[in-house]
Design a protein around this motif. Structure first.
Motif, PDB file in Angstrom:
ATOM      1  N   GLY A 124       8.324  30.774 -45.192  1.00 19.30           N
ATOM      2  CA  GLY A 124       6.877  30.730 -44.985  1.00 19.30           C
ATOM      3  C   GLY A 124       6.160  31.806 -45.778  1.00 19.30           C
ATOM      4  O   GLY A 124       5.592  32.719 -45.189  1.00 19.30           O
ATOM      5  N   HIS A 125       6.186  31.705 -47.109  1.00 13.16           N
ATOM      6  CA  HIS A 125       5.352  32.607 -47.912  1.00 13.16           C
ATOM      7  C   HIS A 125       4.660  31.781 -48.992  1.00 13.16           C
ATOM      8  O   HIS A 125       5.091  30.661 -49.296  1.00 13.16           O
ATOM      9  CB  HIS A 125       6.158  33.792 -48.467  1.00 13.16           C
ATOM     10  N   PRO A 126       3.587  32.312 -49.585  1.00 13.15           N
ATOM     11  CA  PRO A 126       2.748  31.459 -50.455  1.00 13.15           C
ATOM     12  C   PRO A 126       3.455  30.910 -51.691  1.00 13.15           C
ATOM     13  O   PRO A 126       3.025  29.902 -52.242  1.00 13.15           O
ATOM     14  CB  PRO A 126       1.597  32.396 -50.847  1.00 13.15           C
ATOM     15  N   GLU A 129       6.750  27.209 -51.932  1.00 12.68           N
ATOM     16  CA  GLU A 129       6.699  25.787 -52.269  1.00 12.68           C
ATOM     17  C   GLU A 129       5.798  25.600 -53.465  1.00 12.68           C
ATOM     18  O   GLU A 129       4.632  25.983 -53.435  1.00 12.68           O
ATOM     19  CB  GLU A 129       6.151  24.980 -51.088  1.00 12.68           C
TER      20      GLU A 129
ATOM     21  N   LYS B 116       2.669  27.879 -44.023  1.00 10.49           N
ATOM     22  CA  LYS B 116       3.614  27.622 -42.932  1.00 10.49           C
ATOM     23  C   LYS B 116       5.022  27.570 -43.492  1.00 10.49           C
ATOM     24  O   LYS B 116       5.227  27.156 -44.636  1.00 10.49           O
ATOM     25  CB  LYS B 116       3.319  26.256 -42.274  1.00 10.49           C
ATOM     26  N   GLY B 117       5.987  27.974 -42.712  1.00 12.98           N
ATOM     27  CA  GLY B 117       7.368  27.638 -43.001  1.00 12.98           C
ATOM     28  C   GLY B 117       7.727  26.379 -42.225  1.00 12.98           C
ATOM     29  O   GLY B 117       7.059  26.063 -41.230  1.00 12.98           O
TER      30      GLY B 117
END
Ligand SMILES: [Mg+2]
Ligand SMILES: [Mg+2]
Lengths: 146, 146
Positions: A124-126, A129, B116-117
């Motif tokens: 969950g970090h910017p 993805e 979000k993760g």
């Protein structure tokens, strides 16, 4: 060539059946990975060595951004409507594996031509993805594609 | 509007930070799901009610194909280069939630505008992963898109 690139805590997969004449033999080896980059890759009509090299550079850039040297290349037909024929796609994915290894990354390539299940835990970090699009015939990545 | 649709054994997510002025308040409720359809959705410039209804029909078709009535709608900016502005995207996702619920599905929509993760275990069958593309301005789905 398109790739959905994830920085993951965990990734695993399991082949369940052949889905293509170009399906390769399944090799022994790890199918579970931790703290890795996972590249879900669609090879497209018109992809050649220039597109493969550009995508390798894009993936390597992400690996460096997030400080991770383990990369999983996962054949993924669900990102494009202009998919390369199976044998050409398999060739591109094998070339991508080699191009990433030549950049000093530790690469695992999942087998082509199999229906597979997978499990992933995406961080969950910017930067965890990212979509990378290399237009066939250009060898150039778009910063953000679709 | 684009959606990567997964039939999953398990799906969960965790918000880690706001990333948009259009971020909504986080509500209480489940963030872990079993045996569900997960639609990872990019809302695009030009999407309107016709595109939302068509995508709802596509997702409902998948749900019926695989015999599953639980659907998670997950905002996903990583499938398109023509993303709708944040507030319009949020509106489309809320409309998609309602359109799916009106088809008798049990719908959870993950919050818009948050980094979000997530964790997912995608089933290993041939219909477990599908891309649906509804071209903005047409309200019509392509069978296979990208
Ligand atoms: Mg598949
Ligand atoms: Mg994100």
């Amino acid at each position: 060539m398109r790739a959905l690139i994830w920085h993951v805590d965990e990734f695993s997969y399991w082949p369940v059946g052949r889905e293509s004449d170009a399906a390769e033999e399944i090799s022994e080896g790890p199918r579970e990975f931790r703290d890795s980059i996972v590249a879900m890759v669609s090879a497209e009509v018109g992809d050649g060595p220039a597109e493969v090299e550009e995508m390798a550079s894009e993936i390597a850039d992400v690996a460096h951004q997030v400080g991770c040297s383990s990369v999983v290349v996962y054949p993924y037909a669900h990102l494009s409507s202009r998919l390369a024929p199976p044998q050409a796609a398999r060739d591109s994915l094998e070339a991508l594996e080699k191009a990433l290894a030549s950049r000093g990354l530790n690469v695992h390539r999942a087998p082509f031509g199999w229906t597979k299940g997978f499990q992933v835990r995406v961080k969950g970090h910017p930067l965890a993805e990212q979509l990378k699009v290399v237009e066939p015939g250009t060898g150039k990545a778009r910063r953000r594609g679709g």
